[in-house]
Design a protein around this motif. Structure first.
Motif, PDB file in Angstrom:
ATOM      1  N   PHE A 136       0.817  -1.193   0.036  1.00  0.00           N
ATOM      2  CA  PHE A 136       0.022  -0.005  -0.109  1.00  0.00           C
ATOM      3  C   PHE A 136       1.032   1.161   0.064  1.00  0.00           C
ATOM      4  O   PHE A 136       2.065   1.518   0.752  1.00  0.00           O
ATOM      5  CB  PHE A 136      -0.911   0.003   1.241  1.00  0.00           C
ATOM      6  N   VAL A 137       0.435   2.301  -0.743  1.00  0.00           N
ATOM      7  CA  VAL A 137       1.323   3.515  -0.910  1.00  0.00           C
ATOM      8  C   VAL A 137       0.167   4.806  -0.866  1.00  0.00           C
ATOM      9  O   VAL A 137      -0.841   4.582  -1.257  1.00  0.00           O
ATOM     10  CB  VAL A 137       2.071   3.524  -2.030  1.00  0.00           C
ATOM     11  N   ALA A 138       0.806   5.807  -0.459  1.00  0.00           N
ATOM     12  CA  ALA A 138       0.009   6.819  -0.368  1.00  0.00           C
ATOM     13  C   ALA A 138       0.845   8.094  -0.944  1.00  0.00           C
ATOM     14  O   ALA A 138       2.041   8.284  -0.731  1.00  0.00           O
ATOM     15  CB  ALA A 138      -0.371   7.371   1.069  1.00  0.00           C
ATOM     16  N   VAL A 139       0.465   8.880  -1.800  1.00  0.00           N
ATOM     17  CA  VAL A 139       0.856   9.818  -2.726  1.00  0.00           C
ATOM     18  C   VAL A 139       0.368  11.123  -2.711  1.00  0.00           C
ATOM     19  O   VAL A 139      -0.932  11.296  -2.734  1.00  0.00           O
ATOM     20  CB  VAL A 139       1.035   9.415  -4.068  1.00  0.00           C
ATOM     21  N   LEU A 140       1.113  12.296  -2.311  1.00  0.00           N
ATOM     22  CA  LEU A 140       0.786  13.663  -2.227  1.00  0.00           C
ATOM     23  C   LEU A 140       1.108  14.271  -3.768  1.00  0.00           C
ATOM     24  O   LEU A 140       2.098  14.369  -4.349  1.00  0.00           O
ATOM     25  CB  LEU A 140       1.444  14.618  -1.380  1.00  0.00           C
ATOM     26  N   ALA A 141      -0.013  15.033  -4.602  1.00  0.00           N
ATOM     27  CA  ALA A 141       0.218  15.490  -5.701  1.00  0.00           C
ATOM     28  C   ALA A 141      -0.395  16.798  -5.690  1.00  0.00           C
ATOM     29  O   ALA A 141      -1.570  16.961  -5.392  1.00  0.00           O
ATOM     30  CB  ALA A 141      -0.708  14.612  -6.745  1.00  0.00           C
ATOM     31  N   ILE A 142       0.674  17.562  -6.328  1.00  0.00           N
ATOM     32  CA  ILE A 142       0.248  19.223  -6.321  1.00  0.00           C
ATOM     33  C   ILE A 142      -0.284  19.803  -7.429  1.00  0.00           C
ATOM     34  O   ILE A 142       0.931  19.267  -8.409  1.00  0.00           O
ATOM     35  CB  ILE A 142       1.205  19.825  -5.250  1.00  0.00           C
ATOM     36  N   LYS A 143      -0.933  20.488  -7.946  1.00  0.00           N
ATOM     37  CA  LYS A 143      -1.317  21.212  -8.984  1.00  0.00           C
ATOM     38  C   LYS A 143      -0.351  22.370  -9.070  1.00  0.00           C
ATOM     39  O   LYS A 143      -0.218  23.242  -8.361  1.00  0.00           O
ATOM     40  CB  LYS A 143      -2.807  21.782  -9.013  1.00  0.00           C
TER      41      LYS A 143
END
Length: 228
Positions: free
Chosen positions: A221-228
């Motif tokens: 399992f992974v969690a990713v932060l993605a910014i515009k």
């Protein structure tokens, strides 16, 4: 004759879903805590926060509680296509906290400073995954963020084998029987399509996100932060 596997249904788990997912995903409570902490950085005044696949609304309620003092002008909306979660929503509904039975592929994301999608995109049809990510991206304000968590595939068969069986051992330790573990794996065939972590990051980049960073990982399992 062997019976065909029963189709997995969130409706069957809705009454005790929070305990079910906590027992199913190692480090789940730690992930929620990290998410709430990150929310303070990205929620902007007079914007919307949207949780895609909000299930019981637990995460969104925690995020609102953490940010309510400093951002009373923010609206928090949880969407989920499973109506059986609505009994939980009634308990958690507040003045600026709302829940809707909605399909993410048709939802209009507007003026969103923070969106979340925890273990939801993996259940979308492959043809809809990138479309939903693009809709979220386009609905974000400048410097808005998506926090997405997914179950992933390893980069090769040897790594997949090395990670899968410790995960099964974890679930056995949480009280699942071998039969329950196998039945769930069979029931999810055809319903859950997974990316590798690299494929997830590529899909986010293709959707327009310019800054992408994995901030949490536990087994598959992974969690990713993605910014515009």
């Amino acid at each position: 004759m062997t019976q065909p596997p029963r189709k997995f249904s969130f409706r069957d788990h809705a009454p005790r879903f929070d305990s079910h997912i906590s027992a199913s995903i190692p480090g789940y409570e730690d992930l929620l805590s990290r998410f709430v902490a990150l929310s303070r950085r990205f929620i902007q005044p007079e914007t919307n926060v949207v949780d895609v696949g909000c299930s019981t609304g637990l995460l969104l309620a925690r995020v609102r509680r953490q940010n309510q003092t400093t951002h009373r002008d923010v609206t928090y909306t949880g969407i989920d296509c499973e109506p059986s979660f609505s009994s939980h929503w009634i308990r958690r509904k507040a003045e600026n906290l709302h829940f809707q039975v909605r399909d993410a592929s048709r939802y209009e994301f507007e003026n969103v400073s923070l969106a979340s999608s925890l273990f939801t995109v993996q259940f979308l049809r492959p043809v809809d995954k990138r479309q939903v990510l693009r809709r979220i991206h386009d609905g974000l304000v400048e410097e808005g963020a998506l926090i997405i968590a997914e179950k992933t595939l390893a980069e090769n068969a040897r790594l997949q084998d090395a990670l899968t069986f410790p995960y099964y051992d974890y679930k056995l330790g949480k009280g699942f029987t071998p039969e329950q573990i196998l039945d769930k794996e069979r029931s999810l065939r055809g319903q859950m399509t997974l990316w590798t972590e690299a494929e997830l990051n590529a899909a986010l980049a293709d959707s327009g996100f310019r800054q992408i960073q994995t901030f949490w990982k536990n087994m598959v399992f992974v969690a990713v932060l993605a910014i515009k």
